[in-house]
Design an enzyme around this catalytic site. Structure first.
Site, PDB file in Angstrom:
ATOM      1  N   GLU A  73       0.823  -1.209   0.000  1.00 24.21           N
ATOM      2  CA  GLU A  73       0.000   0.000   0.000  1.00 24.21           C
ATOM      3  C   GLU A  73       0.856   1.257   0.000  1.00 24.21           C
ATOM      4  O   GLU A  73       0.592   2.201  -0.735  1.00 24.21           O
ATOM      5  CB  GLU A  73      -0.921   0.025   1.221  1.00 24.21           C
ATOM      6  CG  GLU A  73      -1.697   1.331   1.297  1.00 24.21           C
ATOM      7  CD  GLU A  73      -2.708   1.402   2.424  1.00 24.21           C
ATOM      8  OE1 GLU A  73      -2.611   0.624   3.371  1.00 24.21           O
ATOM      9  OE2 GLU A  73      -3.609   2.259   2.322  1.00 24.21           O
ATOM     10  N   ASP A  79      -0.895  -5.205   2.659  1.00 23.67           N
ATOM     11  CA  ASP A  79      -1.328  -4.015   3.390  1.00 23.67           C
ATOM     12  C   ASP A  79      -0.719  -4.087   4.789  1.00 23.67           C
ATOM     13  O   ASP A  79      -1.109  -4.933   5.596  1.00 23.67           O
ATOM     14  CB  ASP A  79      -2.859  -3.956   3.476  1.00 23.67           C
ATOM     15  CG  ASP A  79      -3.346  -2.583   3.898  1.00 23.67           C
ATOM     16  OD1 ASP A  79      -2.501  -1.760   4.306  1.00 23.67           O
ATOM     17  OD2 ASP A  79      -4.557  -2.331   3.827  1.00 23.67           O
ATOM     18  N   ILE A 107      -0.873  -2.096   7.450  1.00 24.46           N
ATOM     19  CA  ILE A 107      -1.915  -1.913   8.474  1.00 24.46           C
ATOM     20  C   ILE A 107      -3.225  -1.609   7.770  1.00 24.46           C
ATOM     21  O   ILE A 107      -3.430  -0.514   7.245  1.00 24.46           O
ATOM     22  CB  ILE A 107      -1.564  -0.789   9.474  1.00 24.46           C
ATOM     23  CG1 ILE A 107      -0.219  -1.087  10.159  1.00 24.46           C
ATOM     24  CG2 ILE A 107      -2.671  -0.656  10.524  1.00 24.46           C
ATOM     25  CD1 ILE A 107       0.243   0.001  11.106  1.00 24.46           C
ATOM     26  N   ASP A 108      -4.089  -2.597   7.729  1.00 25.44           N
ATOM     27  CA  ASP A 108      -5.416  -2.375   7.166  1.00 25.44           C
ATOM     28  C   ASP A 108      -6.312  -1.894   8.295  1.00 25.44           C
ATOM     29  O   ASP A 108      -6.250  -2.402   9.411  1.00 25.44           O
ATOM     30  CB  ASP A 108      -5.957  -3.671   6.553  1.00 25.44           C
ATOM     31  CG  ASP A 108      -7.280  -3.432   5.843  1.00 25.44           C
ATOM     32  OD1 ASP A 108      -7.310  -2.576   4.944  1.00 25.44           O
ATOM     33  OD2 ASP A 108      -8.282  -4.074   6.203  1.00 25.44           O
ATOM     34  N   THR A 122      -6.556   1.697   9.000  1.00 25.47           N
ATOM     35  CA  THR A 122      -5.677   2.719   9.597  1.00 25.47           C
ATOM     36  C   THR A 122      -6.443   3.616  10.568  1.00 25.47           C
ATOM     37  O   THR A 122      -5.913   4.005  11.601  1.00 25.47           O
ATOM     38  CB  THR A 122      -5.010   3.589   8.508  1.00 25.47           C
ATOM     39  OG1 THR A 122      -4.602   2.741   7.444  1.00 25.47           O
ATOM     40  CG2 THR A 122      -3.803   4.299   9.054  1.00 25.47           C
ATOM     41  N   ASP A 130      -6.091  -4.684   0.012  1.00 31.75           N
ATOM     42  CA  ASP A 130      -7.127  -4.827   1.047  1.00 31.75           C
ATOM     43  C   ASP A 130      -7.807  -6.189   0.971  1.00 31.75           C
ATOM     44  O   ASP A 130      -8.349  -6.676   1.957  1.00 31.75           O
ATOM     45  CB  ASP A 130      -8.209  -3.747   0.877  1.00 31.75           C
ATOM     46  CG  ASP A 130      -7.668  -2.348   1.111  1.00 31.75           C
ATOM     47  OD1 ASP A 130      -6.949  -2.159   2.094  1.00 31.75           O
ATOM     48  OD2 ASP A 130      -7.961  -1.446   0.289  1.00 31.75           O
TER      49      ASP A 130
END
Lengths: 296, 292
Positions: free
Chosen positions: B75, B94, B96-97, B99, B231
């Protein structure tokens, strides 16, 4: 009742929730493919036999220990007949988040509150899927899984409480027609829109009690809802109060409401010295409400 | 030669170990502690943190060392219009999905590590360290929640009796041609007693977590527009291995690429025909077409 009386009730209810109620909810979640619609109710307002069994169990245990206390439960409630009085009254939702329970979404829980003089003074919420027990009693603060919760430290680490930097819990509920449905969706949209509240986001857990617990824990900033009942909010209300949070009505200027108001805006606590942020937050939020939520 | 079942399982095991031992602890300790330090991305509601970038760098380094011939799309390093998913084995990541959850300390941020080959998701691992939920799977090897195999119980799937994952998303500009208005109108159709009249919707604020919850049968479906390949890539593989299915968010999009940006995920636990009927009845509630 003194704080120590309340603490001993809280302990008793915690044991009941974790040892007797939790295991039933956990083992039966997602297994009830047959369920009833609540009498005269909508296709999306469901109840299972387990809700009724669990309420009976809780009622029996509480009555044996506290024979003089009144008891109000979701499954035994009678519209127009059941009233909350000044006397000590357990207000109980055996399984909050019944739709979650049916679908095995891990946010069904048991919610047991106590009011004295109609004010929530003790609350216990247990989610067995996450093994999360949150409890409080008036003057005694909050405990998470039995350990004292330092909410002040948590709040210190959070950002300021401002509408357009907040995460808001919203639920459409089971009324999917008429004015309240319209008001809710228009308000949701207005809160999100960049020309409206422009909040960071909304979350929907499908359980009022878990949502209020999450606000008290500092995970969410507020929760706005209409159509729920005293048993959905009573336990969470006490827990939230103990962390400096506040519950008002969902509509403009409803500063003082009873437990059975049916519309609620629950807001988290703020840092010491920033209490007016909470008042402003409530006013800003009300400013985004489109129309009025009304229930009989 | 495509990667064998054994090779895929070995990659899955590597990802699981990386998440549990290295990445999870970082995500867990930093959540809710960075409120003042996020910088704005596209607009004020899309929050990127320093930690996001750090975590991606660690993942990239580890995976490059172990699989030097695989491509990597993350990402934080993605360039709009330039970065393309090819047929080569490609990690789609990703760091940190969720955020916004991460910033606010809401316990639904996670790390999502996927591998695509020939443009199709073949390995996925998603870890939410707050709830200690690690979903993982690889093509032909089944799907797991922590150490337990996911086995979605057989039960009927109908639109009215379903719970659907829906999110507000970051795009909030009102107007008849925008996606925001179409999404809101679709939510209304789904909820209304004259429309889908669904049991309910849920929002946890993380696409990867929604995908995994559909895979595990905790949600019946998840409809989304605006998210990216990273995602959904990992969750997509896990979903398919658990008997679920992925199609497009718009009507008649039965086959979609990983970077379609508009998705509809449906749980397993029922027959393919039932899923097809469910998809059609859901699509009939979608207002207009989402465009990205």
């Amino acid at each position: 009742m003194t704080p120590s009386d309340l603490l001993s009730i809280e302990k008793f209810v915690c044991d009941l929730a974790t040892n007797k109620v939790g295991p039933i909810i956990k083992s039966k979640s997602g297994t009830q493919q047959t369920y009833d619609l609540k009498t005269g109710s909508r296709k999306v307002d469901i109840v299972t036999v387990i809700d009724k069994q669990v309420e009976k169990l809780i009622w029996g245990e509480l009555r044996a220990e506290y024979p003089d206390f009144k008891f109000i439960g979701e499954e035994s409630y009678m519209k127009g007949v059941t009233r909350i009085t000044e006397e000590p009254t357990f207000i109980v939702d055996p399984i909050d988040g019944t739709t979650n329970f049916v679908h095995d979404f891990p946010f069904s829980c048991t919610s047991i509150g106590l009011t004295v003089d109609k004010v929530p003074v003790m609350g216990v919420i247990y989610n067995p899927h996450l093994d999360l027990l949150i409890s409080a009693s008036k003057g005694n603060g909050v405990r998470i899984n039995g350990k004292d919760f330092d909410y002040k430290e948590k709040i210190e680490g959070m950002g300021p409480l401002i509408l357009n930097k907040s995460v808001v819990a919203l639920q459409p509920g089971s009324a999917r027609e008429g004015n309240n449905f319209k008001c809710k969706l228009a308000t949701f949209e207005n809160l999100l829109a960049c020309d409206g509240g422009f909040i960071h986001g909304f979350r929907n857990l499908g359980s009022s009690a878990m949502t209020m617990a999450y606000i008290a824990m500092g995970y969410l900033d507020c929760y706005w809802d209409g159509g729920c009942y005293s048993w959905d909010v009573c336990a969470g209300w006490c827990i939230l109060n103990e962390t400096g949070g506040r519950v008002v009505g969902a509509n403009q200027s409803e500063w003082d409401i009873g437990v059975d108001n049916r519309t609620y805006l629950a807001v988290r606590g703020t840092k010491i010295g920033s209490e007016e942020d909470q008042t402003k937050y409530i006013e800003d939020f009300w400013g985004c409400v489109k129309g009025k939520l009304e229930y009989d | 030669m495509p990667l064998s079942k054994q090779e895929l399982k070995e990659i899955e095991t590597t990802l699981v170990k990386l998440l549990r031992e290295e990445i999870g602890p970082i995500v867990k300790t930093h959540t809710g502690t960075n409120f003042s330090s996020y910088d704005d991305k596209a607009n004020e509601v899309d929050l990127v943190t320093v930690v996001d970038k750090q975590v991606e760098a660690i993942i990239k380094k580890e995976l490059n060392a172990k699989y030097p011939n695989f491509k990597f799309i993350g990402e934080e390093s993605y360039v709009v219009g330039e970065t393309k998913i090819t047929a080569d084995p490609t990690f789609i990541v990703d760091p940190i999905d969720g955020t916004t959850n991460f910033i606010h300390g809401y316990p639904y941020s996670c790390t999502s590590l996927g591998l695509a080959e020939n443009g199709k998701p073949v390995v996925g691992a998603v870890y939410n360290p707050h709830l200690d939920q690690l979903f993982h799977g690889s093509k032909g090897n089944g799907a797991y929640l922590n150490e337990k195999k996911i086995d979605v119980k057989k039960r009927p799937l109908t639109l009215q009796k379903s719970v659907v994952g829906l999110e507000g998303g970051a795009e909030r500009t009102e107007g008849p041609d925008g996606n925001f208005d179409k999404k809101m109108a679709t939510y209304k159709n789904l909820l209304s007693d004259k429309g889908g009249y669904v049991h309910g919707f849920r929002s946890v604020g993380s696409a990867a977590m929604n995908m995994c919850y559909v895979a595990a049968g905790m949600l019946d479906s998840y409809w989304e527009g605006g998210c990216w390949a990273w995602d959904v890539c990992a969750g997509w593989c896990i979903l398919e291995e658990a008997g679920g299915r992925m199609v497009g968010g718009n009507k008649d999009e039965w086959q979609i690429p990983v970077d379609r940006r508009c998705y509809f995920a449906i749980r397993g636990g029922c027959g393919e025909e039932e899923q097809t009927a469910y998809v059609k009845s859901f699509w009939s509630q979608v207002e207009g077409r989402l465009e990205y």
